[in-house]
Design a protein around this motif. Structure first.
Motif, PDB file in Angstrom:
ATOM      1  N   MET A 160       0.820  -1.216   0.000  1.00 19.33           N
ATOM      2  CA  MET A 160       0.000   0.000   0.000  1.00 19.33           C
ATOM      3  C   MET A 160       0.852   1.263   0.000  1.00 19.33           C
ATOM      4  N   TYR A 161       2.175   1.113   0.029  1.00 13.04           N
ATOM      5  CA  TYR A 161       3.070   2.260  -0.017  1.00 13.04           C
ATOM      6  C   TYR A 161       3.752   2.358  -1.385  1.00 13.04           C
ATOM      7  N   PHE A 162       4.082   3.585  -1.772  1.00 14.67           N
ATOM      8  CA  PHE A 162       4.877   3.772  -2.986  1.00 14.67           C
ATOM      9  C   PHE A 162       6.164   2.962  -2.872  1.00 14.67           C
ATOM     10  N   GLY A 167      12.626  -2.018  -4.503  1.00 10.18           N
ATOM     11  CA  GLY A 167      11.790  -2.540  -3.431  1.00 10.18           C
ATOM     12  C   GLY A 167      11.716  -1.640  -2.219  1.00 10.18           C
ATOM     13  N   LYS A 168      12.320  -0.471  -2.289  1.00  7.50           N
ATOM     14  CA  LYS A 168      12.297   0.463  -1.169  1.00  7.50           C
ATOM     15  C   LYS A 168      10.961   1.187  -1.126  1.00  7.50           C
ATOM     16  N   HIS A 230      11.567  12.165  -5.731  1.00 10.68           N
ATOM     17  CA  HIS A 230      12.753  12.559  -4.965  1.00 10.68           C
ATOM     18  C   HIS A 230      12.438  12.329  -3.501  1.00 10.68           C
ATOM     19  N   GLN A 231      13.197  11.466  -2.849  1.00 10.60           N
ATOM     20  CA  GLN A 231      12.928  11.142  -1.459  1.00 10.60           C
ATOM     21  C   GLN A 231      13.905  11.882  -0.551  1.00 10.60           C
ATOM     22  N   HIS A 232      13.650  11.807   0.750  1.00 12.38           N
ATOM     23  CA  HIS A 232      14.318  12.673   1.712  1.00 12.38           C
ATOM     24  C   HIS A 232      15.838  12.617   1.620  1.00 12.38           C
ATOM     25  N   GLU A 233      16.384  11.427   1.440  1.00 13.08           N
ATOM     26  CA  GLU A 233      17.829  11.296   1.508  1.00 13.08           C
ATOM     27  C   GLU A 233      18.503  11.431   0.143  1.00 13.08           C
ATOM     28  N   THR A 234      17.726  11.674  -0.912  1.00 15.37           N
ATOM     29  CA  THR A 234      18.315  11.773  -2.242  1.00 15.37           C
ATOM     30  C   THR A 234      18.635  13.225  -2.584  1.00 15.37           C
ATOM     31  N   LYS A 235      19.557  13.392  -3.514  1.00 10.76           N
ATOM     32  CA  LYS A 235      19.971  14.729  -3.914  1.00 10.76           C
ATOM     33  C   LYS A 235      18.968  15.303  -4.924  1.00 10.76           C
ATOM     34  N   PRO A 236      18.581  16.571  -4.753  1.00  2.89           N
ATOM     35  CA  PRO A 236      17.636  17.173  -5.696  1.00  2.89           C
ATOM     36  C   PRO A 236      18.213  17.377  -7.085  1.00  2.89           C
ATOM     37  N   SER A 237      19.539  17.209  -7.220  1.00  2.00           N
ATOM     38  CA  SER A 237      20.177  17.412  -8.524  1.00  2.00           C
ATOM     39  C   SER A 237      19.941  16.248  -9.472  1.00  2.00           C
TER      40      SER A 237
END
Length: 503
Positions: A160-162, A167-168, A230-237
């Motif tokens: 039920m989660y993205f 698989g994360k 884009h998830q919290h720990e990823t770079k916006p670049s």
């Protein structure tokens, strides 16, 4: 007064869930009892556990081999996020007669702990309760009943989660694929959200339409209508990643592919798309002439974006039903995905779910949904300018903002504005320029956000100047006395920035 309804329509369920697929037992020190921890580990990898018992007492403690993988020393300090939090159940959870005490209260408490994100619970096991009748005769029924309760509560609906291709899972909100699937105690997320909105309206009925004039709906990650590409720990670049690998999204993709006559296209997302932090040209998918422009690319991106649009329509429909006639406006927020905006593919927008076939405006379909439901559109980033973006990012917040405003004007959608979350050079000047834009009448702007930095001398002075220029208030007698000493200051660092008058 604008009120943001706290609570995502996807029924935000916290990051940690109690999945309790296997039960691990920790034996710890304690008088006349062992301790049992119900763990969430999906596979127990403890290589060695030795129990040390004193002949004089029934105290036991676990000696766990230092070869166990979860006890290996780590070279760097651990963050608090890596610490698993357990809560001890009441000592009398299981009675002397081997029955579960306070069954309803225990069950309700476990549900509350799950929603809070607690990892698991600890349960004291009393030897005298288990071996009550006769020596060597063990009765575990009470403790088995508790374990079963924990197991049932911990077993969340899978998928039920993205989920990304590794698989994360992204657990800050639910997948768009479960909008109409009964994954929340037999109810769909839209049904649960509808109840939430009705409860809010009832609780604040005396304030609706007067003190409370507007409701902002949470539409997805961070309240914005988008996929969590884009998830919290990823770079916006980076380009971000497609989020289509939970079982419900994959099922919808499979059905769409079969109905389109290309069943092999429904096995998963694009295999040649970049990873989160990679740049667009690191693979071929987003390149000019790449897969995104192929027949397959159009098929996948059309389906992917259609779920985003359908989700918006469902959320607005629920909110309109709840708040219609209450005298408040309803708004939803779009992201301003300006990174890589100068590329033809505009990959940050594609991974977030914004796409239109044949080169049509990507935001027109979204604007149609807002117009259909008579909802305002909140557009952030009105303080951003092209001149302060790095050349390598190929970013153009000004052109993207202009495109979205054009789509809104075409569909008759009322636009509200916000600034970005961080203070940027020349920000106040850009806000004023956007608000003066007569092509789209912006009649409401929310400045984000009050806090320690907001009231710092430098920032609050600049904000005061901004407000005075916005409102064009008459000078007080005190201000008029010092009018001759008024000076013009530039709040931006770039050349050609508009100047604002300060007293």
């Amino acid at each position: 007064m604008e009120v943001s309804v706290i609570g995502n329509p996807q029924a935000k369920i916290c990051r940690a869930e109690l999945s309790f697929r296997e039960l691990g037992f920790r034996l710890g020190s304690g008088e006349s009892r062992n301790k049992v921890c119900f763990l969430t580990h999906q596979s127990s990898k403890w290589k060695e556990i030795r129990i040390r018992c004193s002949p004089r007492s029934v105290k036991c403690e676990a000696i766990v081999s230092d070869q166990a993988p979860f006890l290996k020393p780590t070279p760097n300090p651990r963050s608090l996020e890596s610490v698993k939090l357990f809560v001890g159940l009441p000592l009398d959870t299981v009675s002397d007669c081997n029955n579960v005490n306070h069954m309803k209260a225990i069950t309700a408490g476990l549900k509350a702990l799950k929603l809070l994100g607690v990892e698991g619970v600890e349960l004291p096991v009393f030897w005298g309760v288990v071996e009550r009748e006769a020596a060597g005769k063990y009765e575990w029924s009470g403790y088995l009943a508790v374990a079963e309760i924990v197991k049932k509560i911990g077993e969340g609906e899978p998928g039920m989660y993205f989920t990304d291709r590794y698989g994360k899972q992204y657990k800050d909100c639910l997948s768009f694929g479960v909008d109409d699937v009964p994954v929340l105690d037999g109810k769909t997320p839209m049904e649960v959200y509808g109840g939430f909105c009705e409860s809010f309206k009832s609780a604040f009925s005396d304030y609706m339409g007067n003190t409370i004039t507007g409701i902002t709906l949470g539409m997805g990650p961070d309240g914005e209508l988008r996929y969590p590409s884009h998830q919290h720990e990823t770079k916006p670049s980076g380009t971000g990643e497609f989020q289509c690998y939970d079982k419900h999204m994959l099922s919808a993709l499979k059905h769409y592919a079969e109905s389109s006559g290309n069943p092999l296209w429904g096995l998963g997302g694009p295999h040649d798309a970049p990873a989160y932090d990679q740049q667009p040209h690191s693979t071929s998918f987003f390149s000019d002439g790449g897969s995104w422009e192929s027949q397959y690319g159009d098929f996948f991106l059309t389906w992917y974006s259609s779920l985003l649009t359908s989700h918006a329509d469902r959320v607005f429909s629920v909110a309109s039903s709840a708040f219609g006639g209450s005298g408040v406006s309803v708004s939803g927020k779009l992201p301003l995905l300006h990174q890589w905006n100068k590329l033809r593919s505009q990959p940050s927008e594609l991974t977030a779910g914004f796409y239109s076939s044949n080169g049509h405006d990507r935001y027109e379909a979204i604007a149609e949904i807002f117009a259909k439901n008579s909802c305002r559109m909140i557009i952030p980033g009105m303080d951003l300018s092209d001149e302060h973006q790095s050349l390598a990012s190929l970013s153009s917040p000004e052109s993207l903002l202009g495109n979205i405003k054009t789509s809104c004007k075409k569909q008759g959608v009322v636009v509200s504005g916000q600034n970005s979350s961080a203070s940027v050079p020349g920000g106040f000047e850009r806000i004023v320029e956007n608000l003066k834009d007569e092509s789209v009448g912006i009649d409401l702007f929310t400045y984000q956000r009050m806090g320690a930095l907001f009231f710092s001398p430098e920032h609050f002075h600049a904000f005061t100047v901004f407000v005075r220029n916005m409102n064009q208030v008459e000078l007080s007698s005190y201000d008029q006395a010092g009018e001759d000493e008024a000076q013009t200051v530039s709040l931006g660092s770039g050349t050609g920035a508009h100047s604002l008058q300060t007293a």
